[in-house]
Design an enzyme around this catalytic site. Structure first.
Site, PDB file in Angstrom:
ATOM      1  N   ASP A   1      -4.081  -8.806  -4.785  1.00 34.33           N
ATOM      2  CA  ASP A   1      -4.236  -9.983  -3.942  1.00 34.33           C
ATOM      3  C   ASP A   1      -4.452 -11.239  -4.786  1.00 34.33           C
ATOM      4  O   ASP A   1      -3.977 -12.312  -4.415  1.00 34.33           O
ATOM      5  CB  ASP A   1      -5.394  -9.795  -2.956  1.00 34.33           C
ATOM      6  CG  ASP A   1      -4.951  -8.997  -1.739  1.00 34.33           C
ATOM      7  OD1 ASP A   1      -3.846  -9.279  -1.234  1.00 34.33           O
ATOM      8  OD2 ASP A   1      -5.675  -8.095  -1.306  1.00 34.33           O
TER       9      ASP A   1
ATOM     10  N   CYS B   1      -9.672  -3.347 -10.288  1.00 32.37           N
ATOM     11  CA  CYS B   1      -9.260  -2.181  -9.498  1.00 32.37           C
ATOM     12  C   CYS B   1      -7.899  -2.421  -8.849  1.00 32.37           C
ATOM     13  O   CYS B   1      -7.412  -1.588  -8.108  1.00 32.37           O
ATOM     14  CB  CYS B   1     -10.308  -1.834  -8.460  1.00 32.37           C
ATOM     15  SG  CYS B   1     -10.571  -3.127  -7.249  1.00 32.37           S
TER      16      CYS B   1
ATOM     17  N   GLU C   1     -10.465 -11.680  -5.366  1.00 31.76           N
ATOM     18  CA  GLU C   1      -9.066 -11.625  -4.923  1.00 31.76           C
ATOM     19  C   GLU C   1      -8.551 -13.004  -4.536  1.00 31.76           C
ATOM     20  O   GLU C   1      -7.358 -13.198  -4.345  1.00 31.76           O
ATOM     21  CB  GLU C   1      -8.937 -10.705  -3.705  1.00 31.76           C
ATOM     22  CG  GLU C   1      -9.307  -9.268  -3.993  1.00 31.76           C
ATOM     23  CD  GLU C   1      -9.332  -8.408  -2.745  1.00 31.76           C
ATOM     24  OE1 GLU C   1      -8.450  -7.559  -2.594  1.00 31.76           O
ATOM     25  OE2 GLU C   1     -10.239  -8.598  -1.912  1.00 31.76           O
TER      26      GLU C   1
ATOM     27  N   HIS D   1       0.815  -1.221   0.000  1.00 35.27           N
ATOM     28  CA  HIS D   1       0.000   0.000   0.000  1.00 35.27           C
ATOM     29  C   HIS D   1       0.842   1.261   0.000  1.00 35.27           C
ATOM     30  O   HIS D   1       0.416   2.293  -0.494  1.00 35.27           O
ATOM     31  CB  HIS D   1      -1.029  -0.053   1.121  1.00 35.27           C
ATOM     32  CG  HIS D   1      -2.094  -1.046   0.797  1.00 35.27           C
ATOM     33  ND1 HIS D   1      -1.973  -2.372   1.135  1.00 35.27           N
ATOM     34  CD2 HIS D   1      -3.214  -0.936   0.047  1.00 35.27           C
ATOM     35  CE1 HIS D   1      -3.014  -3.027   0.654  1.00 35.27           C
ATOM     36  NE2 HIS D   1      -3.784  -2.183  -0.014  1.00 35.27           N
TER      37      HIS D   1
HETATM   38  C1  PEP Z   1      -6.235  -5.738  -4.664  1.00 31.14           C
HETATM   39  O1  PEP Z   1      -5.978  -6.635  -3.865  1.00 31.14           O
HETATM   40  O2  PEP Z   1      -5.921  -5.783  -5.873  1.00 31.14           O
HETATM   41  C2  PEP Z   1      -6.941  -4.521  -4.208  1.00 31.14           C
HETATM   42  C3  PEP Z   1      -7.377  -3.619  -5.064  1.00 31.14           C
HETATM   43  O3  PEP Z   1      -7.069  -4.333  -2.864  1.00 31.14           O
HETATM   44  P1  PEP Z   1      -5.841  -3.864  -1.947  1.00 31.14           P
HETATM   45  O4  PEP Z   1      -4.699  -3.492  -2.850  1.00 31.14           O
HETATM   46  O5  PEP Z   1      -6.307  -2.693  -1.141  1.00 31.14           O
HETATM   47  O6  PEP Z   1      -5.567  -5.075  -1.130  1.00 31.14           O
HETATM   48 MG    MG Z   2      -6.835  -6.588  -1.886  1.00 27.98          MG
END
Ligand code: PEP
Ligand code: MG
Length: 578
Positions: A457, A504, A433, A191
């Site tokens: 994920d 996303c 995911e 993140h």
């Molecule tokens: C993902 O896992 O691709 C996602 C968009 O969620 P995060 O990156 O917040 O885990």
């Molecule tokens: Mg995720």
């Protein structure tokens, strides 16, 4: 001069001074002073107060000069806390009559008040507990003789070097002063990397053991295109970096010309582009002008950097702001996705051997229904202001979907009992995911209105490779044919039910992958603002027929490397063309 390799997760070049960021954790122990030393201890306490006051005034001046008046107000409030009559008196009494050391007295008194504030029914008062903790840490840090380290109020432009940056560190850092980020850990889809990209700050992660090789104030150059950190660069190296930086900025400026254009492919096909958001602040919301909706609002960022959980009212206000800004365009709120690399100050999570496989996201919400229901009620209330899509993260089975939907129904009933309105057209969807849900996408598609593929994920769980571990970078294969096959199945399954699927995860904003996704029949792509212009540029030169050809090939080649080479060869000219 030394060179170190790292993982360039957010493109850019920077030359500047290194700022070693090691957050201070106060260590206080119970301590007594001899009676005769009371005046000396009081004097020392006063020196600490003065020292803290000076630091705070400096921060305020800097923030005001930078036009950041709102942030400055926070620090003015900290000065008021410092001289709060009740606390000040109690600290002095504890030193004078209980012979406590100033540090111990500060600790005891501040903790007492933090507890009292934390119990208040008024969320504004509860919020102040975090400010008290901040002031307490400042005093104790000064007492320990440790200089200030705070990414929210940096004095000059610097390259921030840290072992790791928590999402809450990156979310609050002063973007204007951070030239680049260098860390020892963290993968491309951590993140911190995602936030660095959204702030357009060059970032080089996974530079192993770098902290012991750098010193505070040392000059360095970060090439977050080639993946290189150079310490004490020569004048020639600096000139070369500067040239490369200019070329990079030129390319980015060229791409930005596409920002306000519609997301139209070369044959006229429109592929909607949505925005990924971590907050509803003005800077992030600026992306509203260039996107067709919000494809992912990572609501967990609302919960970060605070002592208390956000209330229903606070969340409602934020969601309302977002929905209002987007008018009749869809806004997808992902429910609380905590765990893995995302931790909360306001919630103690149990230590687990494998946090990414543990009690995280939806599972955690199921174990804390009150927290989940509060969020769902806030979201539902906001639904009257726009087109709300609610999305559940980390769904592994139909049981998860049904349980989450049941709780959503409970939240609706609670609002009905209170006579509070919500929209009857709220859509419910899931993130894809976990491979187990991807493989039964045909069944899942009957139970929800939409899906969005979280490729960060999905890659981690499909290939069984930790997305946070830079040492495993070569195994985190974003172009693995298995992923394209899996995603192709999900997209086809939802299409059969006439329901949309978006992406996303970071792949949505990666030009090579985005081209394949277009060909696989994705309904929309969602990405951070930093990627929008680039993807629009790519789409403008790509026909759907060509995209389908790429998608077929990506599913039939044998390795991630082969797919990557193939896509680069096919698509590079599209991105280079003016
Ligand atoms: C993902 O896992 O691709 C996602 C968009 O969620 P995060 O990156 O917040 O885990
Ligand atoms: Mg995720």
């Amino acid at each position: 001069m030394m060179e170190y390799k790292g993982n360039p997760v957010s493109e850019g070049i920077a030359v500047g001074k290194v700022y070693l960021y090691q957050p201070y954790v106060p260590q206080v122990t119970e301590g007594e002073i001899p009676e005769g030393e009371v005046p000396g201890a009081i004097a020392r306490y006063e020196t600490l107060l003065e020292g803290a006051k000076k630091e705070l005034e400096q921060i305020c001046r800097r923030l005001e000069a930078a036009g950041d008046g709102d942030k400055a107000k926070i620090f003015t409030a900290h000065t008021d806390i410092l001289f709060d009559v009740a606390m000040d008196e109690e600290i002095r009494d504890k030193i004078t009559y209980d012979f406590m050391t100033p540090e111990w007295a500060i600790h005891k008194v501040y903790e007492k008040f933090i507890k009292i504030l934390g119990k208040s029914k008024d969320s504004l008062i509860r919020e102040r507990a975090a400010d008290l903790r901040d002031v307490k840490n400042r005093l104790l840090r000064i007492a320990a003789g440790v200089p200030e380290k705070n990414l929210a109020a940096l004095e000059e432009p610097v390259i921030v070097a840290a072992h790791d940056l928590l999402p809450s560190d990156t979310a609050t850092l002063d973007r204007k002063q951070v030239l680049a980020i260098v860390t020892e850990v963290g993968g491309a889809t951590s993140h911190s990397a995602i936030i660095a990209r959204s702030y357009e700050i060059p970032a080089l992660l996974g530079v192993e053991g770098i902290l012991s090789c750098l010193s505070h104030g040392q000059e360095a150059a970060v090439d977050a295109i080639a993946g290189l950190l150079v310490t004490d660069p020569s004048p020639e190296q600096k000139a070369e970096m500067e040239k490369k930086r200019e070329a990079f900025l030129l390319r980015r400026a060229e791409e930005k010309k596409f920002l306000s254009l519609p997301p139209k492919m070369a044959d006229g096909t429109l592929l909607p582009i949505h925005l990924n958001l971590g907050s509803a602040d003005a800077r992030e919301l600026a992306g509203e002008a260039y996107t067709d909706g919000v494809g992912l609002f990572r609501t967990e960022f609302i919960y970060m950097g605070r002592e208390q959980l956000p209330t229903e009212e606070e969340q409602y206000e934020i969601y309302k702001q977002l929905l209002t800004a987007y008018g009749d365009r869809p806004v997808t709120l992902r429910t609380l996705d905590i765990g893995g690399d995302k931790k909360l100050q306001c919630m103690e999570l149990p230590k687990e051997e494998n946090p990414f496989l543990g009690n995280r996201a939806l599972r955690l919400c199921f174990s804390m229904p009150e927290v989940f229901l509060t969020q769902l009620r806030a979201a539902l209330r906001a639904s009257v202001h726009g087109d709300l899509w609610i999305m559940f993260p980390m769904v592994g089975s139909l049981d998860d979907i049904r349980r989450a939907k049941e709780l959503l129904e409970t939240a609706k009933k609670q609002l009905e009992e209170r006579g509070v309105p919500y929209s009857s057209t709220v859509k419910t969807g899931i993130m894809i995911e976990i491979p187990s849900i991807a493989l039964i996408a045909d069944l899942a598609a009957r139970e929800v209105d939409f899906a969005s593929i979280g490729t960060n994920d999905l890659t981690q769980y499909s290939i069984a490779v930790d997305r946070m571990n830079p040492a495993l970078g070569e195994y985190y294969q974003s172009y693995h044919p298995a992923l394209f096959r899996l995603m192709g199945f999900v997209i086809d399954s939802f299409a059969k039910e006439g329901k949309p699927v978006s992406v996303c995860g970071e792949m949505g904003g990666d030009p090579w992958a985005a081209a394949v996704l277009a060909g696989l029949g994705i309904s929309k792509l969602s990405m951070g603002l930093a990627s929008v212009a680039r993807i629009k540029k790519l789409l403008s030169g790509l026909t759907m027929e060509k995209a389908q050809e790429l998608a077929d090939k990506a599913r039939s080649l044998s390795t991630s490397g082969e797919v990557e080479d193939y896509l680069k060869a096919q698509l590079e000219p599209l991105l280079q063309a003016p």
